[in-house]
Design a protein around this motif. Sequence first.
Motif, PDB file in Angstrom:
ATOM      1  N   ARG A 234      17.354 -39.021 -18.441  1.00 35.28           N
ATOM      2  CA  ARG A 234      18.601 -38.739 -19.170  1.00 35.28           C
ATOM      3  C   ARG A 234      18.263 -37.801 -20.321  1.00 35.28           C
ATOM      4  NH1 ARG A 234      22.529 -43.628 -20.597  1.00 35.28           N
ATOM      5  NH2 ARG A 234      22.218 -43.893 -18.357  1.00 35.28           N
ATOM      6  N   GLY A 235      19.059 -36.757 -20.453  1.00 38.12           N
ATOM      7  CA  GLY A 235      18.798 -35.758 -21.486  1.00 38.12           C
ATOM      8  C   GLY A 235      17.730 -34.793 -21.020  1.00 38.12           C
ATOM      9  N   CYS A 236      17.529 -33.761 -21.810  1.00 40.20           N
ATOM     10  CA  CYS A 236      16.544 -32.754 -21.425  1.00 40.20           C
ATOM     11  C   CYS A 236      15.922 -32.179 -22.686  1.00 40.20           C
ATOM     12  CB  CYS A 236      17.230 -31.652 -20.622  1.00 40.20           C
ATOM     13  SG  CYS A 236      16.107 -30.311 -20.210  1.00 40.20           S
ATOM     14  N   ALA A 237      14.602 -32.111 -22.686  1.00 40.29           N
ATOM     15  CA  ALA A 237      13.885 -31.673 -23.885  1.00 40.29           C
ATOM     16  C   ALA A 237      13.874 -30.161 -24.049  1.00 40.29           C
ATOM     17  CB  ALA A 237      12.455 -32.191 -23.821  1.00 40.29           C
ATOM     18  N   ARG A 238      14.386 -29.436 -23.074  1.00 42.15           N
ATOM     19  CA  ARG A 238      14.247 -27.976 -23.107  1.00 42.15           C
ATOM     20  C   ARG A 238      15.144 -27.302 -24.135  1.00 42.15           C
ATOM     21  NH1 ARG A 238      10.241 -25.897 -19.551  1.00 42.15           N
ATOM     22  NH2 ARG A 238       9.782 -27.609 -18.150  1.00 42.15           N
ATOM     23  N   GLY A 239      16.321 -27.847 -24.342  1.00 46.63           N
ATOM     24  CA  GLY A 239      17.205 -27.268 -25.356  1.00 46.63           C
ATOM     25  C   GLY A 239      17.638 -25.845 -25.062  1.00 46.63           C
ATOM     26  N   CYS A 240      17.952 -25.533 -23.809  1.00 50.05           N
ATOM     27  CA  CYS A 240      18.517 -24.208 -23.523  1.00 50.05           C
ATOM     28  C   CYS A 240      19.781 -24.074 -24.376  1.00 50.05           C
ATOM     29  CB  CYS A 240      18.849 -24.077 -22.040  1.00 50.05           C
ATOM     30  SG  CYS A 240      17.409 -24.323 -20.992  1.00 50.05           S
ATOM     31  N   ARG A 241      19.985 -22.908 -24.943  1.00 50.87           N
ATOM     32  CA  ARG A 241      20.951 -22.810 -26.047  1.00 50.87           C
ATOM     33  C   ARG A 241      22.412 -22.911 -25.627  1.00 50.87           C
ATOM     34  NH1 ARG A 241      16.935 -18.363 -28.370  1.00 50.87           N
ATOM     35  NH2 ARG A 241      15.824 -19.670 -29.857  1.00 50.87           N
ATOM     36  N   PHE A 242      22.687 -22.845 -24.336  1.00 50.31           N
ATOM     37  CA  PHE A 242      24.073 -22.944 -23.862  1.00 50.31           C
ATOM     38  C   PHE A 242      24.401 -24.350 -23.376  1.00 50.31           C
ATOM     39  CE2 PHE A 242      21.205 -21.953 -20.459  1.00 50.31           C
ATOM     40  CZ  PHE A 242      21.540 -22.886 -19.500  1.00 50.31           C
ATOM     41  N   CYS A 243      23.384 -25.223 -23.301  1.00 54.37           N
ATOM     42  CA  CYS A 243      23.509 -26.433 -22.481  1.00 54.37           C
ATOM     43  C   CYS A 243      23.705 -27.690 -23.326  1.00 54.37           C
ATOM     44  CB  CYS A 243      22.256 -26.573 -21.618  1.00 54.37           C
ATOM     45  SG  CYS A 243      22.239 -28.085 -20.644  1.00 54.37           S
ATOM     46  N   PHE A 244      24.803 -28.380 -23.103  1.00 58.85           N
ATOM     47  CA  PHE A 244      25.068 -29.607 -23.854  1.00 58.85           C
ATOM     48  C   PHE A 244      24.019 -30.675 -23.552  1.00 58.85           C
ATOM     49  CE2 PHE A 244      26.908 -33.828 -24.242  1.00 58.85           C
ATOM     50  CZ  PHE A 244      27.291 -33.812 -25.571  1.00 58.85           C
ATOM     51  N   ALA A 245      23.580 -30.745 -22.289  1.00 60.27           N
ATOM     52  CA  ALA A 245      22.597 -31.780 -21.925  1.00 60.27           C
ATOM     53  C   ALA A 245      21.300 -31.617 -22.718  1.00 60.27           C
ATOM     54  CB  ALA A 245      22.306 -31.727 -20.430  1.00 60.27           C
ATOM     55  N   GLY A 246      21.009 -30.382 -23.115  1.00 62.93           N
ATOM     56  CA  GLY A 246      19.776 -30.128 -23.864  1.00 62.93           C
ATOM     57  C   GLY A 246      19.862 -30.570 -25.316  1.00 62.93           C
ATOM     58  N   TYR A 247      21.059 -30.925 -25.786  1.00 69.33           N
ATOM     59  CA  TYR A 247      21.234 -31.345 -27.184  1.00 69.33           C
ATOM     60  C   TYR A 247      21.945 -32.696 -27.287  1.00 69.33           C
ATOM     61  CZ  TYR A 247      19.779 -26.623 -28.168  1.00 69.33           C
ATOM     62  OH  TYR A 247      19.033 -25.476 -28.229  1.00 69.33           O
ATOM     63  N   GLY A 248      23.079 -32.785 -26.601  1.00 71.26           N
ATOM     64  CA  GLY A 248      23.953 -33.942 -26.799  1.00 71.26           C
ATOM     65  C   GLY A 248      23.416 -35.245 -26.233  1.00 71.26           C
ATOM     66  N   TYR A 249      22.457 -35.177 -25.298  1.00 71.10           N
ATOM     67  CA  TYR A 249      21.938 -36.416 -24.703  1.00 71.10           C
ATOM     68  C   TYR A 249      20.589 -36.812 -25.287  1.00 71.10           C
ATOM     69  CZ  TYR A 249      25.457 -35.689 -21.022  1.00 71.10           C
ATOM     70  OH  TYR A 249      26.619 -35.498 -20.330  1.00 71.10           O
ATOM     71  N   ARG A 250      20.239 -36.234 -26.449  1.00 70.28           N
ATOM     72  CA  ARG A 250      18.974 -36.638 -27.045  1.00 70.28           C
ATOM     73  C   ARG A 250      19.071 -38.062 -27.548  1.00 70.28           C
ATOM     74  NH1 ARG A 250      17.406 -31.257 -30.512  1.00 70.28           N
ATOM     75  NH2 ARG A 250      17.609 -29.803 -28.793  1.00 70.28           N
ATOM     76  N   PRO A 251      18.002 -38.809 -27.607  1.00 73.89           N
ATOM     77  CA  PRO A 251      16.658 -38.428 -27.219  1.00 73.89           C
ATOM     78  C   PRO A 251      16.484 -38.430 -25.692  1.00 73.89           C
ATOM     79  CG  PRO A 251      16.699 -40.723 -27.831  1.00 73.89           C
ATOM     80  CD  PRO A 251      18.084 -40.193 -28.088  1.00 73.89           C
TER      81      PRO A 251
END
Length: 606
Positions: free
Chosen positions: A260-277
């Motif tokens: 769940r979530g993604c550590a990559r943080g691609c700048r367009f992608c909600f999953a890369g930010y909103g599902y942290r940690p």
Amino acid sequence: MKTSTIIRNPLLAAERGTVYKPRGNRLVFALAFPNTYHVGMSSLGFQMVYRLLNELPDVVCERVFLPDPEERERVANSRLGLTTIESNIPLRDVDVLGFSVYFELDYANVAAILRLAGLPPLARDRNEEHPLVVAGGPAMSINPEPLAEFVDVVAVGDGEELVPEMMARILELGSSRAGEVIDRGEMLKALAQVPGLYVPSLYRFEYDDEGRVAEIKALNGAPLPVKKRVTLDLGKYDVSSAIVTPNTEFGGMFLTEIARGCARGCRFCFAGYGYRPVRYRKTEEVHPLNAAKRGEPSKAVLEAGRVGLVGSSLSDNPWCPEIAAAFAELGLEVNVSSVRAETAKEELMQALGKGTQRTLTLAPEAATDRLRRVIKKPLKDEHLHRAIAAAVANGVTGIKLYFMIGLPTETEEDVEAICELCRSIMKEHGAKSGPGIRTLTVSVSPLVPKPFTPFQWHPMESRSALENKKRILESGLKNLRGVKLVVESVRLSELQALLARGDRRLGAVLLDVADSGGGWKSALRQHGVDLEHHLRRERGRDETFPWDVLDLGLNREMLWREYQLALRGLLTQNSQEPPAADDPKWMESSPELANSSKGTARNAQG
Ligand code: SF4
């Protein structure tokens, strides 16, 4: 009753795992997906909530979906209105009506379902005589504001702990039809105190002369902002298909979440930010595998014969190849939705090769190194070629590539490079006489700037520029054998972008669209919505956004910094390598999330 329902409804007859629970004195929860059965049952999150609710002894949960267009008039004119699919309970008779909302373009369907149920669609017109209307799901954690006038309560963040807590509080307070009746206003005030629950009617939004949000005020002691809930120990919960049915996007596949979530943080992608940690499931935390190890394999898994591993960028999960191999050893075919080209390991490809998955999906999103730095997805063409070669060696014959157009600083050369990349892939890996790619599907979407990402400030590209880029792709790929181009409608992307960053004033538009059956153009005109203002104006660094009512644990300064780096075509330091799941760089904003990342570190060490 149970048998006749099954015989009458072919969708139910095809299901394995349906829960039929007598109502008795239980609280009745209608779980609604604001789209068709096919789309809703393809969602693992929707299925997880169905399971969570039915595990509660005092609750019975039944499902409801948006009827097909040709059915809607009949339902609207029927005596019962819209009913649940299991035992035809009219929605107006349930205690809680909960929407699982995934897509912005489904917002008008929420209003449509309320209408079809014979319920007042606006929250202010309902009282304790009506069901409590709740909404959750990914879209509600991105920006719930366009639905603020329709729903009583929004569940923000992960549901594993929040949903049972919310239900316990509702049961405790008493709802209109289960136990003691309490005033709706009192109930909402009490629910607003449950961490992770947002009650839109307890917030007042003020706007400036330009139509921007000037101030958000919380009323009656409601928290501001509302913090999202995070399930830290994902391993405790089985997030797998509750019901297996052939009538989904995935056929009869059994789905199980491994990341769940993604550590990559691609700048367009909600999953890369909103599902942290970011949380990765270890092999021993995959519940269906544990059951098999105990000698009690789930019948649903074995009967399905195919298992789909689910998660954002799931090949970043270090246990992914081992999990795939363990399922393959059980004689199951293993499928993955999409893998990251740099981390798609040979073992994973081999496990996939043992099944019948013949299409691999990769999402480079951009085709030049410069633009990949802008979006912070710095893979190289060689990564793509290597992943495709490994897939082809394991029997894959179809590749699907996702790209975006309308990215910040994008030029026509960047778009032409997509065509060039596809040409080189077909040249190198296309099937000639032996193994190779027979179909390359190129799926292209206009960028929809999303809240809580660095691109939340970015204006959407003009319609004419997007249409022009679409033409470049069509002409560049038209003579390429085996290549199929699919470009998302620019018009629909604009509507999606409007709703993604919109505020509660869009409620009137959504209601008109629901009532007219989809007339967006006239609804926008009638309510004076200026698309250019919403989609294409420059947003200032300190502008208050409608979604600022939520706190996802992200540092706004960090997002702005990332946006500025994007405009200059720069990466964040070290973003060539996948950051460790507990890397403080990704959690710099929030002590709460920084703590939670320790849970991930513990997992990683295990
Ligand atoms: S790798 Fe995929 S899931 Fe992860 S942030 Fe990038 S686009 Fe999102």
